[in-house]
Design an enzyme around this catalytic site. Sequence first.
Site, short mmCIF file in Angstrom:
data_model
loop_
_atom_site.label_atom_id
_atom_site.label_comp_id
_atom_site.label_asym_id
_atom_site.label_seq_id
_atom_site.Cartn_x
_atom_site.Cartn_y
_atom_site.Cartn_z
N ASN A 1 0.86 -1.18 0.00
CA ASN A 1 0.00 0.00 0.00
C ASN A 1 0.90 1.23 0.00
O ASN A 1 1.45 1.60 1.04
CB ASN A 1 -0.91 -0.03 1.23
CG ASN A 1 -1.77 1.20 1.35
OD1 ASN A 1 -1.85 2.01 0.42
ND2 ASN A 1 -2.43 1.36 2.49
N TRP A 2 1.02 1.84 -1.17
CA TRP A 2 1.94 2.99 -1.29
C TRP A 2 1.39 4.23 -0.61
O TRP A 2 2.10 5.21 -0.43
CB TRP A 2 2.20 3.30 -2.77
CG TRP A 2 2.98 2.27 -3.52
CD1 TRP A 2 3.45 1.06 -3.03
CD2 TRP A 2 3.39 2.33 -4.90
NE1 TRP A 2 4.12 0.38 -4.03
CE2 TRP A 2 4.09 1.14 -5.18
CE3 TRP A 2 3.22 3.26 -5.92
CZ2 TRP A 2 4.63 0.87 -6.45
CZ3 TRP A 2 3.75 3.01 -7.18
CH2 TRP A 2 4.45 1.82 -7.43
N LYS A 3 0.11 4.25 -0.30
CA LYS A 3 -0.54 5.45 0.26
C LYS A 3 -0.26 6.66 -0.65
O LYS A 3 -0.17 6.48 -1.86
CB LYS A 3 -0.09 5.67 1.71
CG LYS A 3 -0.26 4.38 2.55
CD LYS A 3 -0.17 4.60 4.01
CE LYS A 3 -0.35 3.26 4.73
NZ LYS A 3 -0.47 3.38 6.16
N HIS B 1 -9.94 1.39 4.35
CA HIS B 1 -8.68 1.55 5.08
C HIS B 1 -8.90 2.49 6.27
O HIS B 1 -9.68 3.45 6.16
CB HIS B 1 -7.60 2.10 4.15
CG HIS B 1 -6.24 2.05 4.78
ND1 HIS B 1 -5.82 2.98 5.68
CD2 HIS B 1 -5.24 1.15 4.68
CE1 HIS B 1 -4.60 2.66 6.11
NE2 HIS B 1 -4.22 1.55 5.50
N GLU C 1 -7.31 4.85 7.39
CA GLU C 1 -7.07 6.27 7.12
C GLU C 1 -8.26 6.90 6.39
O GLU C 1 -8.54 8.09 6.57
CB GLU C 1 -5.76 6.44 6.32
CG GLU C 1 -4.56 6.16 7.23
CD GLU C 1 -3.33 5.59 6.54
OE1 GLU C 1 -3.24 5.65 5.30
OE2 GLU C 1 -2.46 5.06 7.26
N GLU D 1 -6.12 -4.82 10.15
CA GLU D 1 -5.10 -3.82 10.40
C GLU D 1 -5.41 -3.08 11.70
O GLU D 1 -6.19 -2.11 11.69
CB GLU D 1 -5.04 -2.81 9.24
CG GLU D 1 -4.67 -3.42 7.91
CD GLU D 1 -4.01 -2.39 7.01
OE1 GLU D 1 -2.90 -2.67 6.53
OE2 GLU D 1 -4.58 -1.31 6.81
N GLY E 1 1.85 2.24 10.74
CA GLY E 1 2.82 3.33 10.63
C GLY E 1 3.47 3.70 11.94
O GLY E 1 4.13 4.74 12.03
N SER F 1 2.69 -2.21 10.30
CA SER F 1 4.12 -2.30 10.55
C SER F 1 4.71 -3.68 10.23
O SER F 1 5.65 -4.12 10.89
CB SER F 1 4.45 -1.88 11.98
OG SER F 1 4.09 -0.52 12.19
N GLY G 1 2.50 -1.23 4.29
CA GLY G 1 2.58 0.19 3.98
C GLY G 1 4.02 0.64 3.78
O GLY G 1 4.61 0.45 2.72
N GLY G 2 4.60 1.20 4.84
CA GLY G 2 5.94 1.79 4.77
C GLY G 2 6.97 0.90 4.08
O GLY G 2 7.74 1.36 3.22
P1 PGA Z 1 2.28 0.23 7.64
O1 PGA Z 1 0.86 0.47 6.91
O2 PGA Z 1 2.84 -1.08 7.11
O3 PGA Z 1 3.12 1.41 7.26
O4 PGA Z 1 2.01 0.15 9.11
C1 PGA Z 1 -0.01 -0.58 6.63
C2 PGA Z 1 -1.28 -0.05 6.02
O5 PGA Z 1 -1.76 0.98 6.48
O6 PGA Z 1 -1.82 -0.63 5.07
#
Ligand code: PGA
Length: 260
Positions: free
Chosen positions: A18-20, A103, A105, A174, A180, A218, A239-240
Amino acid sequence: MRPIWMEGHDVKKLIAGNWKMNGSVAANRALLDALKSGGAGSGCDVAVCVPAVYLSQVQSLLADSPITWAAQDLSAQEVGAYTGEVSGAMLKELGCRWVLVGHSERRQYHAESDALVAAKAQRALAHGLTPIVCVGETLAERDADQTMAVVKRQLAAVIHAVGHCVSELVVAYEPVWAIGTGRTASPEQAQAVHAVLRAQLAAACGSSRVPRILYGGSMNAANAADLLAQPDVDGGLVGGASLKAADFLAIVGAADRSIP
Ligand code: PGA
């Protein structure tokens, strides 16, 4: 021994990056070139969830690759006067295989309700896109022992909306407190929630295949193998660590090696 209702579930792992809201034309090309030369997608399923403006670029860069691509959101509406929205038909036209819905967010910063998330999942399925439905509790909810109730409520809304199509979903657990933050759920914490979600999905699927359940929050090169070794963890939403080719390839490698 796996319970009988798990026999039919798809055990090929899925790792989705997930590049966000990250990337650029040049950075995307460099990252995808590295993933392709690293062999991503030759074992487990691999997807990248990219900002909508880059879908066309990613479609052409991945044309000769087993790596699939996804959008990070879609409109619950079909077409028309919805400024700024992107429809399921548009995503399908750009070759998306999947789309993230719900998601945390989106739920947090865009006030997406369970009902809206369910409508988006329904809209995705209507366009032949697989919704990756995200669920997860906040830290306050975990501390109040509400984890299972929260994730079950979030998933129930989607199950109710999609009816007999439940087996066509992917679900991602999640925990919001792990996204994050560098704070990962332990493999045991993840497994406990995944088992509850699996039972809920199995009850809704009847004799059909039970969807895959990804863990996200994470996940990184160091912890992926232990998380993916859990019996009900069918992959990861990353994500990251998905923005760095070496880290993402290490997670994909852990999934390739993990025994269902
Ligand atoms: P993260 O994000 O791996 O940076 O914690 C995961 C996500 O939000 O899909």
